[in-house]
Design a protein around this motif. Structure first.
Motif, PDB file in Angstrom:
ATOM      1  N   ARG A  70      35.845  38.482  33.181  1.00  0.00           N
ATOM      2  CA  ARG A  70      35.344  38.497  34.551  1.00  0.00           C
ATOM      3  C   ARG A  70      35.430  39.916  35.081  1.00  0.00           C
ATOM      4  O   ARG A  70      36.425  40.614  34.867  1.00  0.00           O
ATOM      5  N   LEU A  72      34.430  41.884  38.804  1.00  0.00           N
ATOM      6  CA  LEU A  72      33.952  41.804  40.182  1.00  0.00           C
ATOM      7  C   LEU A  72      34.094  43.168  40.826  1.00  0.00           C
ATOM      8  O   LEU A  72      35.084  43.866  40.583  1.00  0.00           O
ATOM      9  N   HIS A  74      33.025  45.637  44.566  1.00  0.00           N
ATOM     10  CA  HIS A  74      32.363  45.949  45.830  1.00  0.00           C
ATOM     11  C   HIS A  74      33.067  47.140  46.455  1.00  0.00           C
ATOM     12  O   HIS A  74      34.236  47.414  46.169  1.00  0.00           O
TER      13      HIS A  74
END
Length: 116
Positions: A70, A72, A74
């Motif tokens: 995984r 992720l 931002h």
């Protein structure tokens, strides 16, 4: 794959069994010159120190490989969940890493966490 994920993949590739010059090249492509890495085993400041840190790690787990399951990101920050598998493919441990890129693409801070 976006530019930040590419940078992460390049950084993570530096943890594989490579010659010192190839590892250093991968790190200069992914970590800022003043980048800081830390985990429960120690820390490294800058690309040269990080390259030496990884080389020392490789002697304790030859042939092992980190694999993300995984990723992720931002706002110039990322979290990657990963496994560390031995040369025989068996799971050695799981972990997570948090990284910041400080507004650019190169990683400026990396923190690794071994979960098991």
């Amino acid at each position: 794959m976006n530019k930040h994920e590419n940078t992460w993949a390049t950084y993570q590739a530096a943890w594989r069994d490579f010659a010192a010059d190839e590892r250093h090249h991968l790190l200069t492509q992914s970590v800022a010159a003043e980048g800081h890495h830390l985990d429960s085993r120690g820390e490294a400041h800058g690309v040269d120190e990080l390259a030496n840190y990884i080389t020392a790690f490789r002697t304790s787990a030859p042939g092992s490989i980190f694999k993300d399951y995984r990723y992720l990101e931002h706002h110039d920050q990322a979290i990657a969940n990963w496994t560390l598998n031995g040369s025989d493919g068996l799971l050695l441990t799981k972990g997570a890493s948090h990284a910041r890129s400080g507004g650019g693409v190169e990683l400026t801070e990396i923190a690794g966490f071994f979960l098991a």
